[in-house]
Motif scaffolding. Structure first.
Motif, mmCIF file in Angstrom:
data_model
loop_
_atom_site.group_PDB
_atom_site.id
_atom_site.type_symbol
_atom_site.label_atom_id
_atom_site.label_comp_id
_atom_site.label_asym_id
_atom_site.label_seq_id
_atom_site.Cartn_x
_atom_site.Cartn_y
_atom_site.Cartn_z
ATOM 1 N N VAL A 64 0.840 -1.210 0.000
ATOM 2 C CA VAL A 64 0.000 0.000 0.000
ATOM 3 C C VAL A 64 0.868 1.250 0.000
ATOM 4 C CG1 VAL A 64 -1.652 1.308 1.396
ATOM 5 C CG2 VAL A 64 -2.012 -1.119 0.986
ATOM 6 N N ALA A 65 1.967 1.242 0.768
ATOM 7 C CA ALA A 65 2.868 2.394 0.784
ATOM 8 C C ALA A 65 3.510 2.599 -0.596
ATOM 9 C CB ALA A 65 3.943 2.211 1.846
ATOM 10 N N GLY A 66 3.899 1.503 -1.244
ATOM 11 C CA GLY A 66 4.450 1.611 -2.600
ATOM 12 C C GLY A 66 3.425 2.124 -3.587
ATOM 13 N N LEU A 67 2.180 1.691 -3.433
ATOM 14 C CA LEU A 67 1.123 2.172 -4.319
ATOM 15 C C LEU A 67 0.856 3.657 -4.106
ATOM 16 C CD1 LEU A 67 -0.875 1.244 -6.468
ATOM 17 C CD2 LEU A 67 -2.506 0.803 -4.636
ATOM 18 N N ALA A 68 0.870 4.104 -2.852
ATOM 19 C CA ALA A 68 0.678 5.536 -2.572
ATOM 20 C C ALA A 68 1.827 6.354 -3.161
ATOM 21 C CB ALA A 68 0.565 5.764 -1.072
ATOM 22 N N ALA A 69 3.048 5.861 -3.003
ATOM 23 C CA ALA A 69 4.199 6.565 -3.580
ATOM 24 C C ALA A 69 4.111 6.579 -5.105
ATOM 25 C CB ALA A 69 5.498 5.901 -3.128
#
Length: 162
Positions: A64-69
């Motif tokens: 999820v953090a990678g997707l937000a970035a």
């Protein structure tokens, strides 16, 4: 008669128990196996499943953090390609542009939207992976196999072959 099979007559069958004690078949079925007092049954299984759950939550959080970035980088690159201040893009700039393109509002911007999404994904997921590889990847030491070379004269002398 085995201890696991019930006695149809309801009679107690005496069997030799642990450490010479005699136990009935019904008592043997109800009593748990001899265990130490410090380890309760199921404790190992509980920790196993808790660890698996924690690892799963961490993997989902990293995804999820990678997707937000990736979304933020895609918005940044899209706004920069449109010659708008990219710091004003925000998190949902790319998503809004993609929805507008699908609705026909930005007919000639499909390639920019796709390109910015590609750059965003490469930067959001590829850069942390490349950094992890650079930190924990193979070092400059010699490989055990596949790095054959001729020995120098000093190495031949050190081995006592000359």
């Amino acid at each position: 008669m085995k201890a696991s099979m019930p006695n149809p007559a309801g009679q107690s069958v005496v069997q030799p128990g642990v450490q010479g004690r005699a136990t009935s078949a019904t008592t043997a079925m109800m009593m748990p196996a001899e265990r130490s007092e410090s380890q309760s049954p199921g404790r190992h299984e509980l920790w196993y499943h808790a660890r698996r759950g924690a690892i799963t939550l961490m993997v989902v959080a990293v995804f999820v953090a990678g997707l937000a970035a990736a979304m933020w980088f895609a918005s940044f690159f899209l706004y920069a390609s449109l010659r708008v201040n990219p710091l004003h893009a925000g998190m949902w700039g790319w998503f809004d542009a993609a929805r507008a393109w699908c609705a026909g509002g930005l007919p000639k911007e499909g390639r920019r939207i796709a390109g910015s999404a590609l750059f965003g994904l490469l930067l959001g997921y590829g850069a942390p992976g490349a950094a992890a590889y650079a930190l924990w990847g193979p070092s400059g030491r010699r490989h055990l196999y596949g790095s054959a070379r001729f020995a120098s004269e000093a190495e031949i002398r050190a081995a006592g072959l000359l």
